[in-house]
Scaffold this active site. Structure first.
Site, PDB file in Angstrom:
ATOM      1  N   TYR A   1       0.910  -1.247  -0.068  1.00 49.00           N
ATOM      2  CA  TYR A   1      -0.073   0.106   0.020  1.00 49.00           C
ATOM      3  C   TYR A   1       0.914   1.311  -0.041  1.00 49.00           C
ATOM      4  CZ  TYR A   1      -4.160  -2.855   0.956  1.00 49.00           C
ATOM      5  OH  TYR A   1      -5.052  -3.763   1.079  1.00 49.00           O
TER       6      TYR A   1
ATOM      7  N   LYS B   1       3.651 -15.526   3.408  1.00 48.81           N
ATOM      8  CA  LYS B   1       3.395 -16.247   2.425  1.00 48.81           C
ATOM      9  C   LYS B   1       5.016 -16.268   2.041  1.00 48.81           C
ATOM     10  CE  LYS B   1       1.567 -18.318  -0.748  1.00 48.81           C
ATOM     11  NZ  LYS B   1       0.800 -19.496  -0.722  1.00 48.81           N
TER      12      LYS B   1
ATOM     13  N   ASP C   1      -2.878 -18.211   2.804  1.00 50.82           N
ATOM     14  CA  ASP C   1      -3.943 -19.121   1.873  1.00 50.82           C
ATOM     15  C   ASP C   1      -4.492 -19.819   3.004  1.00 50.82           C
ATOM     16  OD1 ASP C   1      -1.483 -20.074   1.965  1.00 50.82           O
ATOM     17  OD2 ASP C   1      -1.717 -20.890  -0.182  1.00 50.82           O
TER      18      ASP C   1
ATOM     19  N   ASP D   1      -5.661  -6.784   5.661  1.00 47.45           N
ATOM     20  CA  ASP D   1      -6.659  -6.169   5.253  1.00 47.45           C
ATOM     21  C   ASP D   1      -7.829  -6.984   4.565  1.00 47.45           C
ATOM     22  OD1 ASP D   1      -8.499  -4.144   3.973  1.00 47.45           O
ATOM     23  OD2 ASP D   1      -7.145  -3.486   2.612  1.00 47.45           O
TER      24      ASP D   1
ATOM     25  N   ASP E   1     -11.437  -8.547   6.979  1.00 41.85           N
ATOM     26  CA  ASP E   1     -12.700  -8.428   6.312  1.00 41.85           C
ATOM     27  C   ASP E   1     -13.638  -9.791   6.521  1.00 41.85           C
ATOM     28  OD1 ASP E   1     -12.764  -5.778   5.927  1.00 41.85           O
ATOM     29  OD2 ASP E   1     -12.596  -5.772   3.802  1.00 41.85           O
TER      30      ASP E   1
END
Length: 354
Positions: free
Chosen positions: A142, A187, A219, A243, A247
């Site tokens: 970001y 990851k 994942d 992020d 959610d």
């Protein structure tokens, strides 16, 4: 206690839910003889329209002078549907986080027994779920170097050792204060930035022998959060993964309208609901104000006002048990309540409490 609070309603449903959050704070101040001074400032699309900047210098000054920021949401369909826009409401949110040094986002995830039926997950998976996601907030893709033309684009997922160490320190310490279990989500099998995260976490493990630390690829973590949510105690992860993962946890609570958060760091702490601005519902008295109200509870607790925060949470739970709920979480055939009515019910509960 005297607190100076910057109020940033933002866009869409933000002003509506913020009114209820501030009303609850005022009710608490009156009941417990506190003095909360509120100063409102603009941000997001509203600020772009007014001054051309989604996080103006004047707003930053208000935030820096405050003891805490109570924030709602930013976002507008005009910008969502225009991929070539040079400035966006969300740019202001990123700027606010960066300029305030808010590197640690704290998102508690817990179930409400009376709302288990609102989750798409089975009751037996959800019962007892209670964990916290700590998301690094000012690094990664970001904020890394970006490029885009008609044929090529990239975002740089850049992290430095100091950025990783400080967020891991927050996570280890929070795990020590909870059930002593930390899950580092990355990851590392693919991304160099994740391998640095894992390397540093391994180095820090011996400093916190009371904490059981495990590691999980994003994942796998995305699946386990939904299939085995009671496994987790504290999760820590980088900006982009955090992020998305937070959610996803709305499937556990039953609605994003029930999830508060705190962002902590170098300067003024900020408290906000995790949901977006839902511009389609703006002005319709439909938005659930509970995440905003619970964010106010987190603000109170941050300053040591545990009894006050507990009363806000008690009022929220009582409203849910009484089926005083906005449409997205109301039981079938239940009475209709809007943003204002739910907020007022909670204020009344606080004022009448002994």
């Amino acid at each position: 206690m005297k607190l100076r609070i910057a109020v940033l309603p933002g866009d869409g449903i933000g002003p509506e839910i913020m009114r209820e959050g501030v009303a609850v704070m005022k009710a608490i101040a009156s009941k417990f003889n506190h003095e909360f001074d509120f100063e409102e400032a603009i941000c997001g699309a509203h600020a772009i329209d007014a001054v051309g900047d989604p996080y103006p210098a004047a707003t930053h000054e208000v935030c820096m002078k405050a003891d805490a920021v109570l924030f709602a949401a930013v976002g507008d369909l005009r910008f969502d549907n225009n991929p070539t826009a040079k400035v966006r409401p969300e740019t202001g949110l990123l700027a606010m986080r960066k300029q305030l040094g808010l590197f640690a986002n704290i998102r508690p995830v817990a179930t409400f027994p009376c709302l288990l039926h609102k989750s798409p997950l089975k009751d037996e998976l959800l019962r007892g779920a209670d964990f916290v996601v700590i998301r690094e907030l000012t690094g990664g893709m970001y904020f890394g170097e970006k490029y885009q033309d008609n044929d090529r684009a990239y975002d740089t997922d850049l992290y430095t050792r100091p950025e990783i160490e400080r967020i891991l320190k927050v996570a280890f310490e929070m795990a020590m204060g909870r059930r002593g279990h930390l899950t580092v989500v990355d990851k590392a099998n693919v991304l160099a930035s994740s391998r640095l995260w894992r390397q540093i976490a391994k180095e820090m493990e011996p400093l916190y022998p009371q904490v059981h630390t495990d590691y999980m690829f994003i994942d796998n973590a995305s699946m386990r959060v939904l299939t085995e949510p009671t496994f987790f105690d504290v999760i820590v992860t980088e900006n982009t993964f955090g992020d998305i993962l937070t959610d996803e946890t709305s499937c556990i609570t039953g609605s994003m309208g029930l999830q508060p958060s705190a962002s902590l760091g170098e300067h003024t702490p900020l408290f906000e609901p995790v949901h977006g601005s839902w511009p389609q519902a703006a002005g319709q008295n439909l938005a659930n104000p509970l995440a905003q109200i619970l964010s106010a509870a987190m603000l109170l607790e941050h300053f040591g006002l545990k009894t006050e925060g507990a009363l806000v949470r008690e009022a929220v739970n009582a409203s849910l048990d009484a089926n005083v709920r906005t449409p997205e979480i109301q039981v079938e055939g239940g009475a209709k309540y809007g943003t204002r009515e739910v907020g007022q019910w909670i204020v009344d509960y606080i004022e009448k409490s002994k």
